[in-house]
Design a protein around this motif. Structure first.
Motif, short mmCIF file in Angstrom:
data_model
loop_
_atom_site.label_atom_id
_atom_site.label_comp_id
_atom_site.label_asym_id
_atom_site.label_seq_id
_atom_site.Cartn_x
_atom_site.Cartn_y
_atom_site.Cartn_z
N GLY A 215 10.41 -0.04 1.92
CA GLY A 215 8.98 -0.11 1.65
C GLY A 215 8.45 1.17 1.07
N PRO B 53 2.44 3.97 1.63
CA PRO B 53 2.13 5.32 2.13
C PRO B 53 3.10 5.75 3.24
CG PRO B 53 0.14 4.00 1.94
CD PRO B 53 1.27 3.08 1.63
N ALA B 54 3.48 4.84 4.14
CA ALA B 54 4.36 5.23 5.26
C ALA B 54 5.75 5.61 4.73
CB ALA B 54 4.48 4.07 6.26
N GLU C 135 11.98 -0.96 -2.59
CA GLU C 135 10.65 -1.60 -2.73
C GLU C 135 10.83 -2.96 -3.39
OE1 GLU C 135 7.36 -1.15 -1.86
OE2 GLU C 135 7.11 -3.00 -3.01
N LYS C 136 10.15 -3.97 -2.86
CA LYS C 136 10.32 -5.32 -3.41
C LYS C 136 9.53 -5.51 -4.72
CE LYS C 136 6.99 -7.45 -0.17
NZ LYS C 136 5.77 -7.69 -0.91
N SER D 206 -5.38 -2.13 -0.70
CA SER D 206 -6.13 -1.56 0.41
C SER D 206 -7.59 -1.49 -0.01
CB SER D 206 -5.59 -0.16 0.72
OG SER D 206 -6.17 0.32 1.92
N GLY D 207 -8.50 -0.95 0.88
CA GLY D 207 -9.93 -0.90 0.56
C GLY D 207 -10.25 -0.11 -0.70
N VAL E 247 -10.97 3.53 1.54
CA VAL E 247 -11.57 4.83 1.85
C VAL E 247 -10.53 5.57 2.67
CG1 VAL E 247 -13.36 6.02 3.16
CG2 VAL E 247 -13.96 4.03 1.78
N ALA F 86 14.42 -6.01 0.75
CA ALA F 86 15.38 -6.09 1.87
C ALA F 86 15.22 -7.47 2.50
CB ALA F 86 15.08 -4.99 2.87
N GLU G 44 7.80 -1.54 6.00
CA GLU G 44 7.59 -2.72 5.15
C GLU G 44 6.16 -3.25 5.17
OE1 GLU G 44 9.89 -5.89 7.12
OE2 GLU G 44 9.28 -5.00 9.01
N ASP H 211 2.17 0.02 8.97
CA ASP H 211 1.58 -1.27 9.34
C ASP H 211 2.56 -2.22 10.03
OD1 ASP H 211 -0.88 -0.62 8.28
OD2 ASP H 211 -1.02 -2.40 7.01
N LEU I 65 -11.56 0.47 10.01
CA LEU I 65 -10.75 -0.08 8.90
C LEU I 65 -9.93 1.03 8.23
CD1 LEU I 65 -10.05 -2.72 7.39
CD2 LEU I 65 -11.85 -2.24 5.77
N GLY J 60 -5.96 2.72 7.99
CA GLY J 60 -4.54 2.63 8.29
C GLY J 60 -3.70 3.57 7.44
N ILE J 61 -4.27 4.00 6.30
CA ILE J 61 -3.45 4.76 5.34
C ILE J 61 -2.97 6.09 5.94
CG2 ILE J 61 -3.51 5.95 3.10
CD1 ILE J 61 -5.44 3.68 2.20
C1 LIG Z 1 -8.28 -5.45 2.46
C2 LIG Z 1 -7.79 -4.18 3.10
C3 LIG Z 1 -8.62 -3.07 3.17
C4 LIG Z 1 -8.17 -1.90 3.77
N1 LIG Z 1 -8.96 -0.81 3.73
C5 LIG Z 1 -8.49 0.38 4.18
C6 LIG Z 1 -9.25 1.56 3.98
O1 LIG Z 1 -10.34 1.54 3.40
N2 LIG Z 1 -8.73 2.72 4.46
C7 LIG Z 1 -7.54 2.78 5.10
O2 LIG Z 1 -7.11 3.87 5.53
N3 LIG Z 1 -6.79 1.67 5.28
C8 LIG Z 1 -7.23 0.47 4.82
N4 LIG Z 1 -6.45 -0.64 4.94
C9 LIG Z 1 -5.15 -0.56 5.66
C10 LIG Z 1 -4.11 0.15 4.80
O3 LIG Z 1 -4.09 -0.38 3.51
C11 LIG Z 1 -2.73 0.02 5.46
O4 LIG Z 1 -2.82 0.44 6.79
C12 LIG Z 1 -1.68 0.84 4.73
O5 LIG Z 1 -1.55 0.40 3.40
C13 LIG Z 1 -0.35 0.74 5.46
O6 LIG Z 1 0.65 1.43 4.74
P1 LIG Z 1 2.18 1.00 4.89
O7 LIG Z 1 2.95 1.95 4.05
O8 LIG Z 1 2.52 0.84 6.30
O9 LIG Z 1 2.22 -0.48 4.28
P2 LIG Z 1 1.97 -0.98 2.80
O10 LIG Z 1 0.93 -0.18 2.13
O11 LIG Z 1 1.73 -2.43 2.89
O12 LIG Z 1 3.36 -0.73 2.08
C14 LIG Z 1 4.50 -1.45 2.46
C15 LIG Z 1 5.43 -1.57 1.26
O13 LIG Z 1 6.63 -2.21 1.66
C16 LIG Z 1 7.00 -3.15 0.67
N5 LIG Z 1 7.85 -4.16 1.30
C17 LIG Z 1 7.47 -5.09 2.22
N6 LIG Z 1 8.53 -5.83 2.60
C18 LIG Z 1 9.59 -5.36 1.92
C19 LIG Z 1 10.96 -5.73 1.88
N7 LIG Z 1 11.43 -6.70 2.64
N8 LIG Z 1 11.78 -5.05 1.04
C20 LIG Z 1 11.30 -4.03 0.26
N9 LIG Z 1 10.00 -3.65 0.25
C21 LIG Z 1 9.17 -4.30 1.08
C22 LIG Z 1 5.67 -3.68 0.16
O14 LIG Z 1 5.79 -4.29 -1.10
C23 LIG Z 1 4.83 -2.42 0.14
O15 LIG Z 1 4.93 -1.72 -1.07
C24 LIG Z 1 -6.87 -1.84 4.35
C25 LIG Z 1 -6.03 -2.95 4.27
C26 LIG Z 1 -6.47 -4.10 3.63
C27 LIG Z 1 -5.54 -5.27 3.50
#
Ligand SMILES: Cc1cc2nc3c(=O)[nH]c(=O)nc-3n(C[C@H](O)[C@H](O)[C@H](O)COP(=O)(O)OP(=O)(O)OC[C@H]3O[C@@H](n4cnc5c(N)ncnc54)[C@H](O)[C@@H]3O)c2cc1C
Ligand code: SF4
Length: 551
Positions: A37, A40-41, A72-73, A83-84, A86, A166, A211, A347, A357, A359-360
Motif C-alpha cells: 500500500g 500515507p502510511a 501498490e494496486k 481523502s477530504g 484537511v 497483493a 492497505e 487505516d 475526520l 486519519g492522514i
Molecule cells: C471522504 C474522506 C474524507 C477524509 N478526510 C480526511 C481529512 O480531511 N483529513 C484527514 O487527515 N483524513 C481524512 N480522511 C482519512 C484519510 O484519508 C485516511 O485516514 C488516510 O488516507 C489513511 O492512509 P493509509 O495510508 O492508511 O490508507 P490509504 O490512503 O487508503 O492508502 C492505502 C493504499 O493501499 C493500496 N492498497 C490497498 N489494498 C492493496 C493491495 N491489496 N495491494 C496493493 N495495494 C493496496 C491502496 O490502493 C492505497 O493506495 C478522509 C477519508 C475519506 C474517505
C-alpha cells in the motif's frame, strides 16, 4: 416488506484463498522489508526506514543496505487515494524536519472555518465543536501528497511497484513471509487471455501491511490469528467531488443534519483547494437504517442547497470518487497490530479520529513507528512477534491512541440518532471522554437491519448534479470490460437485497433488473462499502479501478 439483515446475505471471508500455507514459488522476489500500500502510511514507513538505515550507516552502526519495496494496486501512485483533505501537518513535520511548511505538498492553510446545521432550505451556523477546529492545518490533495511522498521514497532508494495488488499472505507456521500478487490478463471465465501474467510471490523478513480502509489482508490475518477488539470496526462511506469554481471559497465548511435522516450518522465537508478549486463530500455511517439511502444521490441533492449551489454554479465537476472510512475508533482497535514477521499501519488498523475526520497524520505516524520497529528487529536479527511488538507499545504510548481515547465513545453515541448523539457528544467533549463511563457496545454495520422503502426519484441535470454512470466516468475508471468479477456475491440475493445493494454502491456496480441482481464489476472504484455490507471485495488485476488525479 420484511427488513433486510445484510450479514445474512454476505459470503464469509475467503480465508483459504487469503492465507496461503504453501511455499513461495521458485521465482520469488526476495526483499528485506515489503510494504503493501503506497498511501500515507506505507510511504511514510518506507521513507522513515530508508532514513534510519542511512543514519545508522553514516554513524558507523554497521547496518547493511536494505531492499525495501512498496507494492501498490493502482496503476500509478495516488490513483487509488481519496481523502477530504484537511491535514494536521504534525507527522509531516516529524518526517521532514529539514523542510519548511511551504515545501510540503499542501494546497493552502485553512483560512476560516464554519459549521452549519442544515434543513432542506436553510443553513444555520452553529459554534464549531472543539473536535472540529482546523486552525493551523492545511488543505491538500491526497493524490498529490502520495505522489510527492513516492518521489521522496524513490530518492532514498525505495523500490516502488505500482500496478501490483497483493492478493494473499504467504505464511509459514504462525509467521507472515510475504505476499502473492493478483494475476493479470484473465478473461471473464478466469482463463489466461492476451497479456496474461502469473501471480508473483514476494517474500520479506518483515511485511508491513498499509492497505488502507477495510483491508482484506488485515481482516484475514486477524481472523487467522484470532486477534480481537472490544468493538467491531465500523465504517462510513464518503463520496467526494472536486470542482473547478468561479468564486474562491474562504472557509473550511462542515455541515450536519439534512440531507441525512436523523437516524443516520454523518455530515458534509467543503474545503478550498486554492483560488479555483473546491473539494466537496458527504460522509455517512454504514449503519444507516433506510435500505434505499444512497450516498451518491444525497450528495447530488445537497449540491442544490442554497449553501452549496452558489459556490458551484458556473463551475464544473473535475473529478468524482468514493471511499470508506474506518469509524469504530478506540474501542475497535485490534488488541495487537503486530505478529511474527508482520506489522499493520494506518487505516487497515483503524487509526482515524472520527469527530475531527482525521486519519492522514495518524496513518503516517503509525507508518513511521512501524519503520522504527522493523529497523530495530532487523538490526537485532529477530523479527518474531515479541520483537515486533515494540510497535504496539510505540503506538499505544503515542498521540494516536491518546487522541482516539479522548473521543472514544463519540461516534458510538450516535447510534441513538442525531439529537441524542449530539447531546451525548457534547458531554463527552466537556468531560474529556470520561462521560458516559465505560464502552458503548456496537455491532458490525452488517448486523443493522435495513427497512426497505420506496426510493425518492432524483433526475440529475448533468450540470450541477450527475448520475452514477457520469460519476464513474469522472473517476477516470477505464477498467477493461472483459475483466473477471472480483466481487463474491452471496447465494440468496432477493429482489429487495438487490435494490439495497444498488443504492449502497456509489458507482452503479449493482443493479436490480426485474427481481435479479446484475453486477457490473468494471465500474468498481474500490471504495469497499460492498465488503462491509454486501458482496465481498477482492483485489483484481493491477491498474484496474479509478484513476484519481487530485482527490
Ligand atoms: C471522504 C474522506 C474524507 C477524509 N478526510 C480526511 C481529512 O480531511 N483529513 C484527514 O487527515 N483524513 C481524512 N480522511 C482519512 C484519510 O484519508 C485516511 O485516514 C488516510 O488516507 C489513511 O492512509 P493509509 O495510508 O492508511 O490508507 P490509504 O490512503 O487508503 O492508502 C492505502 C493504499 O493501499 C493500496 N492498497 C490497498 N489494498 C492493496 C493491495 N491489496 N495491494 C496493493 N495495494 C493496496 C491502496 O490502493 C492505497 O493506495 C478522509 C477519508 C475519506 C474517505
Ligand atoms: S462494488 Fe466497488 S464501488 Fe461498489 S460499493 Fe463495492 S467497492 Fe464500492
Amino acid at each position: 416488506m420484511p427488513r433486510i439483515l445484510p450479514i445474512r446475505h454476505q459470503p464469509a471471508l475467503p480465508l483459504d484463498r487469503l492465507i496461503l500455507r504453501e511455499p513461495p514459488s521458485a521465482e520469488t522476489m526476495e526483499m528485506d522489508v515489503l510494504i503493501v500500500g503506497a498511501g500515507p502510511a506505507g510511504l511514510a514507513c518506507a521513507i522513515e526506514l530508508a532514513r534510519l538505515v542511512k543514519r545508522d550507516q553514516e554513524t558507523g552502526g554497521g547496518m547493511a543496505d536494505l531492499n525495501i519495496g512498496v507494492l501498490e494496486k493502482a496503476g500509478s501512485l495516488g490513483e487509488h487515494n481519496l481523502s477530504g483533505s484537511v491535514v494536521n501537518p504534525r507527522a509531516f513535520r516529524e518526517l521532514f524536519p529539514e523542510l519548511q511548511l511551504s515545501d510540503l505538498p499542501f494546497r493552502q492553510p485553512v483560512p476560516n472555518e464554519a459549521v452549519y446545521f442544515l434543513t432542506g432550505s436553510r443553513a444555520r451556523r452553529i459554534p464549531t465543536p472543539p473536535t472540529m477546529h482546523n486552525s493551523g492545518y492545511y488543505t491538500a490533495s491526497i493524490c498529490e501528497m502520495v505522489r510527492w511522498l513516492g518521489e521522496r521514497a524513490e530518492e532514498l532508494g525505495v523500490n516502488l511497484f505500482a500496478g501490483f495488488p497483493a492478493d494473499a499472505l504467504l505464511v509459514d507456521g504462525q509467521a507472515v513471509r510475504g505476499i502473492r500478487t493478483a494475476p493479470s490478463g484473465l478473461d471473464r471465465e478466469r482463463q489466461p487471455g492476451p497479456g496474461y501474467s502469473d501471480p508473483t510471490d514476494l517474500t520479506a523478513r518483515v511485511t508491513v501491511i498499509a492497505e488502507g480502509t477495510r483491508g482484506l489482508l488485515g481482516q484475514a490475518w486477524r481472523a487467522w490469528q484470532q486477534v480481537r477488539s472490544p468493538n467491531p470496526q465500523l465504517f462510513a462511506l464518503g463520496v467526494k467531488e472536486l470542482w473547478e469554481v468561479k468564486r474562491p471559497l474562504d472557509a473550511v465548511v462542515h455541515t450536519l443534519g439534512w440531507p441525512l435522516p436523523t437516524n443516520a450518522f454523518g455530515g458534509s465537508f467543503m474545503y478550498p483547494l486554492g483560488p479555483t478549486q473546491v473539494a466537496l463530500g458527504l460522509v455517512v455511517g454504514l449503519d444507516y437504517h433506510d435500505a434505499s439511502l444512497d450516498v451518491h444521490e444525497l450528495l447530488q441533492r445537497m449540491e442544490l442547497h442554497p449553501l452549496f449551489r452558489p459556490q458551484l454554479e458556473g463551475g464544473h465537476l473535475l473529478e468524482w470518487g468514493a471511499k470508506t472510512i474506518p469509524e469504530g475508533g478506540y474501542y475497535a482497535l485490534p488488541e495487537r497490530r503486530s505478529g511474527d514477521g508482520v506489522l499493520f499501519a494506518g487505516d487497515t488498523v483503524g487509526f482515524v479520529d472520527v469527530p475531527s475526520l482525521k486519519g492522514i497524520h495518524y496513518a503516517m505516524q503509525s507508518g513511521m513507528y512501524a519503520a522504527r520497529a522493523a529497523f530495530a528487529a532487523l538490526k537485532a536479527d529477530d523479527v518474531s512477534r515479541q520483537s515486533l511488538s515494540a510497535y504496539d507499545r510505540m503506538v499505544d504510548g503515542s498521540y494516536i491512541v491518546a487522541d482516539m481515547r479522548a473521543t472514544r465513545n463519540m461516534r458510538l453515541a450516535f447510534k441513538d440518532g442525531l439529537y441524542v448523539g449530539g447531546v451525548k457528544a457534547g458531554l463527552m467533549t466537556l468531560t474529556g471522554g470520561r462521560f458516559p463511563g465505560g464502552r458503548i457496545a456496537m455491532a458490525e454495520d452488517a448486523r443493522t437491519p435495513r427497512t426497505p422503502s420506496p426510493a425518492a426519484r432524483f433526475t440529475p441535470d448533468g450540470a450541477l448534479t450527475f448520475s452514477k454512470v457520469d460519476a464513474v466516468f469522472k473517476s477516470g475508471n477505464a477498467t477493461r470490460d472483459t475483466i473477471p468479477s472480483h466481487l463474491i456475491v452471496g447465494q440468496d440475493v432477493t429482489a429487495e437485497v438487490a435494490e439495497f445493494y444498488s443504492h449502497m454502491c456509489p458507482a452503479g456496480v449493482y443493479e436490480r433488473v426485474g427481481n435479479e441482481l446484475r453486477v457490473n464489476p468494471p465500474n468498481c472504484v474500490d471504495c469497499k462499502a460492498t465488503d462491509v455490507l454486501g458482496p465481498r471485495w477482492t483485489p483484481r488485476e493491477g491498474g484496474s479501478g479509478p484513476k484519481y488525479r487530485a482527490m
